[in-house]
Design a protein around this motif. Sequence first.
Motif, short mmCIF file in Angstrom:
data_model
loop_
_atom_site.label_atom_id
_atom_site.label_comp_id
_atom_site.label_asym_id
_atom_site.label_seq_id
_atom_site.Cartn_x
_atom_site.Cartn_y
_atom_site.Cartn_z
N SER A 152 0.85 -1.20 0.00
CA SER A 152 0.00 0.00 0.00
C SER A 152 0.88 1.25 0.00
O SER A 152 0.68 2.18 -0.78
CB SER A 152 -0.91 -0.03 1.24
OG SER A 152 -1.59 1.19 1.36
N LEU A 157 -0.44 -1.87 -5.15
CA LEU A 157 -1.63 -2.73 -5.02
C LEU A 157 -2.43 -2.81 -6.32
O LEU A 157 -3.48 -3.44 -6.37
CB LEU A 157 -2.51 -2.27 -3.85
CG LEU A 157 -1.98 -2.63 -2.46
CD1 LEU A 157 -2.85 -2.02 -1.36
CD2 LEU A 157 -1.89 -4.14 -2.27
N TRP A 160 -6.21 -1.99 -6.39
CA TRP A 160 -6.84 -2.29 -5.09
C TRP A 160 -6.35 -1.22 -4.13
O TRP A 160 -5.31 -0.59 -4.35
CB TRP A 160 -6.42 -3.65 -4.57
CG TRP A 160 -6.71 -4.80 -5.47
CD1 TRP A 160 -5.84 -5.41 -6.32
CD2 TRP A 160 -7.96 -5.49 -5.63
NE1 TRP A 160 -6.46 -6.44 -7.00
CE2 TRP A 160 -7.76 -6.50 -6.60
CE3 TRP A 160 -9.23 -5.34 -5.04
CZ2 TRP A 160 -8.79 -7.37 -6.99
CZ3 TRP A 160 -10.25 -6.20 -5.43
CH2 TRP A 160 -10.03 -7.19 -6.40
N SER A 161 -7.06 -1.03 -3.04
CA SER A 161 -6.56 -0.12 -2.00
C SER A 161 -7.16 -0.55 -0.67
O SER A 161 -8.08 -1.38 -0.64
CB SER A 161 -6.98 1.33 -2.31
OG SER A 161 -8.37 1.46 -2.11
N VAL A 245 -0.40 -9.80 -6.37
CA VAL A 245 -1.69 -9.11 -6.38
C VAL A 245 -2.08 -8.91 -7.85
O VAL A 245 -1.26 -8.42 -8.63
CB VAL A 245 -1.56 -7.72 -5.69
CG1 VAL A 245 -2.92 -7.05 -5.62
CG2 VAL A 245 -0.97 -7.86 -4.31
N ILE A 262 -7.25 -7.68 1.25
CA ILE A 262 -5.99 -7.88 0.52
C ILE A 262 -5.37 -9.27 0.78
O ILE A 262 -4.99 -9.96 -0.16
CB ILE A 262 -4.96 -6.75 0.83
CG1 ILE A 262 -5.55 -5.37 0.54
CG2 ILE A 262 -3.66 -6.97 0.05
CD1 ILE A 262 -5.81 -5.02 -0.91
#
Length: 475
Positions: A152, A157, A160-161, A245, A262
């Motif tokens: 992050s 990511l 994604w977050s 990821v 995650i």
Amino acid sequence: KMGNAESNAYQNHLSRFLPEEQSDIDGLFDALSGSSGSAGAKNAKAAKKTVTLAALQARQSAHTREPLPEPMTARLYSGMKSIDLPGKSSGLSEQIAKEQFVIFMSNLLKGNADEKISIIMRMIAKTGGPLKGKQIQEFTEDLITSVVHVLSYRKELKGWSLENTRDSSSGVKALASELLSELKLPDGTKPVGSQLLETNFDQGVIEDWVYRVPQISVFLSVVIRQGLHVLHSLPDQTNDILNLVPHCKGIKGRGVVSLFDIPAIIYINSHLPAEMQHKWQLLFSSRLHGESFSQLCAHIVNKGPCLVIIRDLDGFLFGGFASHSWEVKPQFQGDNRCFLFSVFPTLAVYTYTGYNDHYMYLNHGQQTMPNGLGMGGQHGYFGLWIDSDYGKGHSKAKPRCTTYNSPQLSAKEDFTLDAMEVWAVGDAPESAGRKGKKSILDVDPQAQALLEMAGKSRQSEGLREPMEEDEDGDD
């Protein structure tokens, strides 16, 4: 002068790195040892450069927000300090020599399980000797927390977050407990629950565990490369790190928080076929598209392999991977790559048993056959079932689902659906490539099923409406 044995070991470790990797490591060591800056070291110009824990921590906090959580920085330091140099009682020194630093990097980033293990033992506990399950659990949770944090922090990511996914804290515990379930005593038994926390594990058992659970090495590599910002952009990157990821598509700017967290994304993605691990795209979300079975079918039919995830009213999260495009038809479909999974309260993947081929099933608008979406088991007793009367489902797997050996995934055998998402994985199939235009038949699978039963092919290619554009700026 360095003893010969020492310089040989050091040179051997150094030679594992490419020239540009060596200069990357040198640069990091110089930055760390330069920042220790104690008066003594400055005066004693002849003193060899070393790194202290304070310097490692200072490098972390020189940034506004630390790349690595503090407990992990301390563990990395313990790992570096644990490396014995010939002719030196390194354990007594609080400072890390260049040789120790290079051997640490070499063993953890390029070494085998045997080379990694003594360092990992010291990262788990400074004392050495047999380790309690509780200490291994704390280390594993720290490691997963650090991976989520550093990815992050470094903006790695891929769309994604921490804002558009479920809170990761329960996911960290769930993933740690899934990885720890692989700890086996020499007699083959696997202690569980409170028994696991109190059991002593010796070095051989932990080495076997690190060897069999590749995530530990991959996560350590991510923590070192991204946390210390070293060797992170070089071609040595292996696929297990590249696809740790997947790229996230279809969620940006839509105000949706995914049901996945995650750690679960990392874990489930690692079980997908390799060619599907690089990208997930949101196809359906009950919060975006409404709670309707025909809407669900319209968004997922003929869209390639995908993941279905469901939350029941009790907060249990579970789902399945469909290895083929969903089709509305009265037969089972898919192949043995399909699996069921649980995300909460436990994280686990359940793969096919070979007992039958009831991998996936989707039907709608039939009078004689069950209507709904199912995976595993048999009609009336699916491992996972969503009824076409949207909102109802079941997971009847007493004691286990015949197809996937999964237990009951929902809190109650018959459950009420709270939310649902479907994610396409990998690249969209060619057939969906006509910029995904939908015909009336896609939207009304009932009409499609009737046509197929009548043996007529689909002729309405002209009646198509444009689909949402895929936004590419997610990376």
